[in-house]
Design an enzyme around this catalytic site. Sequence first.
Site, PDB file in Angstrom:
ATOM      1  N   HIS A  15       0.866  -1.204   0.000  1.00 40.69           N
ATOM      2  CA  HIS A  15       0.000   0.000   0.000  1.00 40.69           C
ATOM      3  C   HIS A  15       0.894   1.244   0.000  1.00 40.69           C
ATOM      4  O   HIS A  15       1.487   1.582   1.015  1.00 40.69           O
ATOM      5  CB  HIS A  15      -0.894   0.028   1.247  1.00 40.69           C
ATOM      6  N   HIS A  17       1.373   5.457  -1.813  1.00 43.54           N
ATOM      7  CA  HIS A  17       0.962   6.560  -2.685  1.00 43.54           C
ATOM      8  C   HIS A  17       2.215   7.112  -3.354  1.00 43.54           C
ATOM      9  O   HIS A  17       3.100   7.619  -2.661  1.00 43.54           O
ATOM     10  CB  HIS A  17       0.282   7.662  -1.874  1.00 43.54           C
ATOM     11  N   ASN A  43      -5.468   7.161  -6.097  1.00 39.56           N
ATOM     12  CA  ASN A  43      -6.184   8.415  -5.789  1.00 39.56           C
ATOM     13  C   ASN A  43      -5.435   9.631  -6.318  1.00 39.56           C
ATOM     14  O   ASN A  43      -5.069  10.538  -5.590  1.00 39.56           O
ATOM     15  CB  ASN A  43      -6.470   8.546  -4.282  1.00 39.56           C
ATOM     16  N   LYS A 105      -9.416  -0.375  -5.404  1.00 35.05           N
ATOM     17  CA  LYS A 105      -9.411   0.346  -4.133  1.00 35.05           C
ATOM     18  C   LYS A 105     -10.764   0.992  -3.902  1.00 35.05           C
ATOM     19  O   LYS A 105     -11.271   1.694  -4.771  1.00 35.05           O
ATOM     20  CB  LYS A 105      -8.317   1.431  -4.162  1.00 35.05           C
ATOM     21  N   HIS A 142     -10.399   1.304   2.235  1.00 38.12           N
ATOM     22  CA  HIS A 142     -10.165   2.337   3.254  1.00 38.12           C
ATOM     23  C   HIS A 142     -11.354   2.229   4.200  1.00 38.12           C
ATOM     24  O   HIS A 142     -12.458   2.659   3.862  1.00 38.12           O
ATOM     25  CB  HIS A 142     -10.071   3.730   2.619  1.00 38.12           C
ATOM     26  N   HIS A 180      -4.342  -0.335   6.119  1.00 38.25           N
ATOM     27  CA  HIS A 180      -3.814   0.503   7.209  1.00 38.25           C
ATOM     28  C   HIS A 180      -4.688   0.455   8.459  1.00 38.25           C
ATOM     29  O   HIS A 180      -5.236   1.461   8.877  1.00 38.25           O
ATOM     30  CB  HIS A 180      -3.595   1.948   6.761  1.00 38.25           C
ATOM     31  N   ASP A 253       1.508   2.695   3.516  1.00 40.03           N
ATOM     32  CA  ASP A 253       0.661   3.883   3.327  1.00 40.03           C
ATOM     33  C   ASP A 253       1.507   5.153   3.309  1.00 40.03           C
ATOM     34  O   ASP A 253       1.067   6.201   3.789  1.00 40.03           O
ATOM     35  CB  ASP A 253      -0.441   3.987   4.383  1.00 40.03           C
TER      36      ASP A 253
END
Length: 354
Positions: A15, A17, A43, A105, A142, A180, A253
């Site tokens: 996971h 970003h 995202n 996701k 999430h 997370h 994360d």
Amino acid sequence: MAPAQLTLRRPDDWHVHLRDGAMLQAVAPATARQFGRAIVMPNLSPPITTAAEGAAYRQRILAALPDPPAGMAPFTPLITAYLTDTIDPAELARGFAEGVFTACKLYPAHATTNSAAGVSNIAAITPVLETLERIGMPLLIHGEVTDASVDIFDREAVFIEQHLLPLLQRHPGLKVVLEHITTADAVDVVRSGPANLAATITPHHLHINRNALFQGGLRPDFYCLPVAKRELHRLALCAAATSGNPKFFLGTDSAPHARSAKESACGCAGIYNAPHAMESYATVFERHGALDKLEAFASEFGPRFYGLPLNDGQITLVHEPQLIPMRLHANDAAGQGVNLVPFHAGETLPWRLA
Ligand code: DOR
Ligand code: ZN
């Protein structure tokens, strides 16, 4: 006594970003240095919703990376699709079949950064979830409700009761990763749940509790979503991560935001931990006398859950104090600079990635 060094199968980050543009160029090398593969969050603005966008994003990530050191396999980004209220299940199935998408996701709409286009009613995307269940495409969640009347520290536990448990009942064959996790409630549900339910655990939720947000003043660098909880929850996460239970595996994360966006009147949620993620996890595992469990958590349980091969290469962590810089500064190809505050800024960690 901790060993002088620790050699592990090359780990993966389930996971992360990586963003886009200048930020992508600034942060992607840090993840590639630590990990063999990473599940990359979709995202972006606008989000990744088609196989063509996913394939193009994968190319941009690869283009942001330096060549790997001699003898090391290149880093592999695993792309995810962003679920919306109107997403076409056939597009997801096509992207999965083509090997562009590894997973989907699910952001509840307005739960976090760039989630406005997320799902406003999970039950209404039942046909999409039926497709994922049928084709074996994992759903990454999430897990927070967005109802403003629910206390922010309760949003994960309420999500589990109101949404996760019913979803698992409706889709008993769906592979689900609760991302997370931050609570003892989540640990219990995952531990006692079916084999197709797993969870990722971040380094920051293993190190900090909610006091960190207010230690000596307001501390935006410790703000992320789901927000850190009470100490009893942190201890439950440490116990789960170091237990050797294959349902709990590594997902950083790492969520970079420019320093100016964190340190503002309405600071962004996200902790940038990619540069020292393995050192951060190793510190926790050492503290819990569980260094022998780190390799499985970091390098085995994730690929097994996803049905992917384990990495071939190795990394070595050296037991040597490492001062983490207060600031990181990176320039993209055009010389545009990005200022970032890494997790553990100003602290000394006992491990260093060789
Ligand atoms: O803290 C977070 N930051 N949590 C998320 O869910 C999203 C992430 C981001 O994209 O910045
Ligand atoms: Zn995330």
